[in-house]
Design a protein around this motif. Sequence first.
Motif, PDB file in Angstrom:
ATOM      1  N   LEU A   7       0.865  -1.173   0.000  1.00 32.73           N
ATOM      2  CA  LEU A   7       0.000   0.000   0.000  1.00 32.73           C
ATOM      3  C   LEU A   7       0.902   1.223   0.000  1.00 32.73           C
ATOM      4  CD1 LEU A   7      -2.285  -1.475   2.684  1.00 32.73           C
ATOM      5  CD2 LEU A   7      -3.118  -0.777   0.462  1.00 32.73           C
ATOM      6  N   CYS A   8       0.656   2.129  -0.913  1.00 33.30           N
ATOM      7  CA  CYS A   8       1.434   3.358  -0.985  1.00 33.30           C
ATOM      8  C   CYS A   8       0.471   4.535  -1.000  1.00 33.30           C
ATOM      9  CB  CYS A   8       2.321   3.377  -2.226  1.00 33.30           C
ATOM     10  SG  CYS A   8       3.349   4.859  -2.327  1.00 33.30           S
ATOM     11  N   ILE A   9       0.664   5.460  -0.079  1.00 37.00           N
ATOM     12  CA  ILE A   9      -0.179   6.645   0.029  1.00 37.00           C
ATOM     13  C   ILE A   9       0.641   7.824  -0.484  1.00 37.00           C
ATOM     14  CG2 ILE A   9      -1.511   8.119   1.583  1.00 37.00           C
ATOM     15  CD1 ILE A   9      -1.452   5.590   3.532  1.00 37.00           C
ATOM     16  N   VAL A  10       0.144   8.471  -1.539  1.00 36.07           N
ATOM     17  CA  VAL A  10       0.862   9.592  -2.156  1.00 36.07           C
ATOM     18  C   VAL A  10      -0.084  10.765  -2.383  1.00 36.07           C
ATOM     19  CG1 VAL A  10       2.651   8.255  -3.331  1.00 36.07           C
ATOM     20  CG2 VAL A  10       0.486   8.645  -4.477  1.00 36.07           C
ATOM     21  N   ASN A  11       0.509  11.935  -2.612  1.00 34.52           N
ATOM     22  CA  ASN A  11      -0.294  13.088  -2.994  1.00 34.52           C
ATOM     23  C   ASN A  11      -0.998  12.790  -4.313  1.00 34.52           C
ATOM     24  OD1 ASN A  11       0.487  14.613  -0.765  1.00 34.52           O
ATOM     25  ND2 ASN A  11       2.246  15.492  -1.830  1.00 34.52           N
ATOM     26  N   THR A  12      -2.166  13.383  -4.498  1.00 36.60           N
ATOM     27  CA  THR A  12      -2.930  13.187  -5.721  1.00 36.60           C
ATOM     28  C   THR A  12      -2.078  13.541  -6.933  1.00 36.60           C
ATOM     29  OG1 THR A  12      -5.041  13.583  -4.650  1.00 36.60           O
ATOM     30  CG2 THR A  12      -4.977  13.971  -7.006  1.00 36.60           C
ATOM     31  N   GLY A  13      -2.144  12.679  -7.946  1.00 35.80           N
ATOM     32  CA  GLY A  13      -1.415  12.901  -9.182  1.00 35.80           C
ATOM     33  C   GLY A  13      -0.119  12.122  -9.292  1.00 35.80           C
ATOM     34  N   PHE A  14       0.251  11.386  -8.248  1.00 37.81           N
ATOM     35  CA  PHE A  14       1.521  10.668  -8.249  1.00 37.81           C
ATOM     36  C   PHE A  14       1.370   9.149  -8.314  1.00 37.81           C
ATOM     37  CE2 PHE A  14       2.558  14.833  -6.754  1.00 37.81           C
ATOM     38  CZ  PHE A  14       3.789  15.085  -7.331  1.00 37.81           C
ATOM     39  N   SER A  15       0.151   8.653  -8.503  1.00 36.83           N
ATOM     40  CA  SER A  15      -0.045   7.198  -8.539  1.00 36.83           C
ATOM     41  C   SER A  15       0.637   6.563  -9.753  1.00 36.83           C
ATOM     42  CB  SER A  15      -1.528   6.840  -8.508  1.00 36.83           C
ATOM     43  OG  SER A  15      -2.204   7.419  -9.608  1.00 36.83           O
ATOM     44  N   ASP A  16       0.709   7.271 -10.875  1.00 33.64           N
ATOM     45  CA  ASP A  16       1.382   6.717 -12.052  1.00 33.64           C
ATOM     46  C   ASP A  16       2.879   6.519 -11.788  1.00 33.64           C
ATOM     47  OD1 ASP A  16      -0.931   6.543 -13.546  1.00 33.64           O
ATOM     48  OD2 ASP A  16      -0.611   8.450 -14.600  1.00 33.64           O
ATOM     49  N   ILE A  17       3.480   7.434 -11.057  1.00 30.98           N
ATOM     50  CA  ILE A  17       4.903   7.297 -10.711  1.00 30.98           C
ATOM     51  C   ILE A  17       5.104   6.071  -9.832  1.00 30.98           C
ATOM     52  CG2 ILE A  17       6.802   8.373  -9.423  1.00 30.98           C
ATOM     53  CD1 ILE A  17       5.714  11.083 -10.450  1.00 30.98           C
ATOM     54  N   VAL A  18       4.195   5.857  -8.891  1.00 32.60           N
ATOM     55  CA  VAL A  18       4.268   4.679  -8.013  1.00 32.60           C
ATOM     56  C   VAL A  18       4.160   3.402  -8.842  1.00 32.60           C
ATOM     57  CG1 VAL A  18       3.113   3.412  -6.153  1.00 32.60           C
ATOM     58  CG2 VAL A  18       3.391   5.892  -5.989  1.00 32.60           C
ATOM     59  N   MET A  19       3.181   3.345  -9.745  1.00 30.00           N
ATOM     60  CA  MET A  19       2.990   2.139 -10.550  1.00 30.00           C
ATOM     61  C   MET A  19       4.165   1.911 -11.490  1.00 30.00           C
ATOM     62  SD  MET A  19       0.549   0.273  -9.623  1.00 30.00           S
ATOM     63  CE  MET A  19       1.235  -0.881 -10.769  1.00 30.00           C
ATOM     64  N   ASP A  20       4.691   2.972 -12.094  1.00 27.47           N
ATOM     65  CA  ASP A  20       5.858   2.814 -12.971  1.00 27.47           C
ATOM     66  C   ASP A  20       7.047   2.264 -12.194  1.00 27.47           C
ATOM     67  OD1 ASP A  20       4.385   3.766 -15.112  1.00 27.47           O
ATOM     68  OD2 ASP A  20       5.263   5.790 -15.057  1.00 27.47           O
ATOM     69  N   ALA A  21       7.266   2.775 -10.977  1.00 23.94           N
ATOM     70  CA  ALA A  21       8.372   2.299 -10.138  1.00 23.94           C
ATOM     71  C   ALA A  21       8.187   0.825  -9.784  1.00 23.94           C
ATOM     72  CB  ALA A  21       8.467   3.142  -8.866  1.00 23.94           C
ATOM     73  N   ALA A  22       6.960   0.429  -9.466  1.00 20.43           N
ATOM     74  CA  ALA A  22       6.677  -0.966  -9.110  1.00 20.43           C
ATOM     75  C   ALA A  22       6.845  -1.892 -10.306  1.00 20.43           C
ATOM     76  CB  ALA A  22       5.267  -1.082  -8.527  1.00 20.43           C
ATOM     77  N   LYS A  23       6.379  -1.450 -11.466  1.00 24.23           N
ATOM     78  CA  LYS A  23       6.473  -2.278 -12.670  1.00 24.23           C
ATOM     79  C   LYS A  23       7.918  -2.466 -13.113  1.00 24.23           C
ATOM     80  CE  LYS A  23       1.872  -1.433 -14.553  1.00 24.23           C
ATOM     81  NZ  LYS A  23       1.108  -0.799 -15.648  1.00 24.23           N
ATOM     82  N   GLU A  24       8.779  -1.484 -12.860  1.00 24.57           N
ATOM     83  CA  GLU A  24      10.196  -1.597 -13.229  1.00 24.57           C
ATOM     84  C   GLU A  24      10.868  -2.803 -12.589  1.00 24.57           C
ATOM     85  OE1 GLU A  24      12.337   1.993 -12.335  1.00 24.57           O
ATOM     86  OE2 GLU A  24      11.185   3.175 -13.777  1.00 24.57           O
ATOM     87  N   VAL A  25      10.343  -3.230 -11.441  1.00 26.30           N
ATOM     88  CA  VAL A  25      10.972  -4.349 -10.725  1.00 26.30           C
ATOM     89  C   VAL A  25      10.074  -5.579 -10.652  1.00 26.30           C
ATOM     90  CG1 VAL A  25      12.607  -2.940  -9.422  1.00 26.30           C
ATOM     91  CG2 VAL A  25      10.322  -3.326  -8.498  1.00 26.30           C
TER      92      VAL A  25
END
Length: 113
Positions: A7-25
């Motif tokens: 679970l990752c809680i981020v400011n609105t608008g940053f969920s794509d960055i979280v998913m891109d980081a997760a998909k990289e690995v």
Amino acid sequence: MKHEMILCIVNTGFSDIVMDAAKEVGARGGTVLHARGTANKEAEEFFHITIQPDKEIVMILVPSDIKDAVLHSIYQKAGLKTAGQGIAFSMPVSHVVGISSEAKPSPEPPAAH
């Protein structure tokens, strides 16, 4: 446990960055929920951040063996020291249905009687 829920809680608008980081690995996908955060001034001063009320929660189900890599990648790209000001944690998952690690052929429909 074979799976972990990150679970990752981020400011609105940053969920794509979280998913891109997760998909990289190795993560395959996730679910984004919209949320509101709250904090008092003491918490903001302690963490040296300003709490933005609009948040996104990214839920990512991953195999246990890549959990640490996913958490590290998310921290690097969207952690507290970034504009996303994200915090992430994992929880063990005891049972999972509806996903598979590899594509399997669909079962044949039952024969008509």
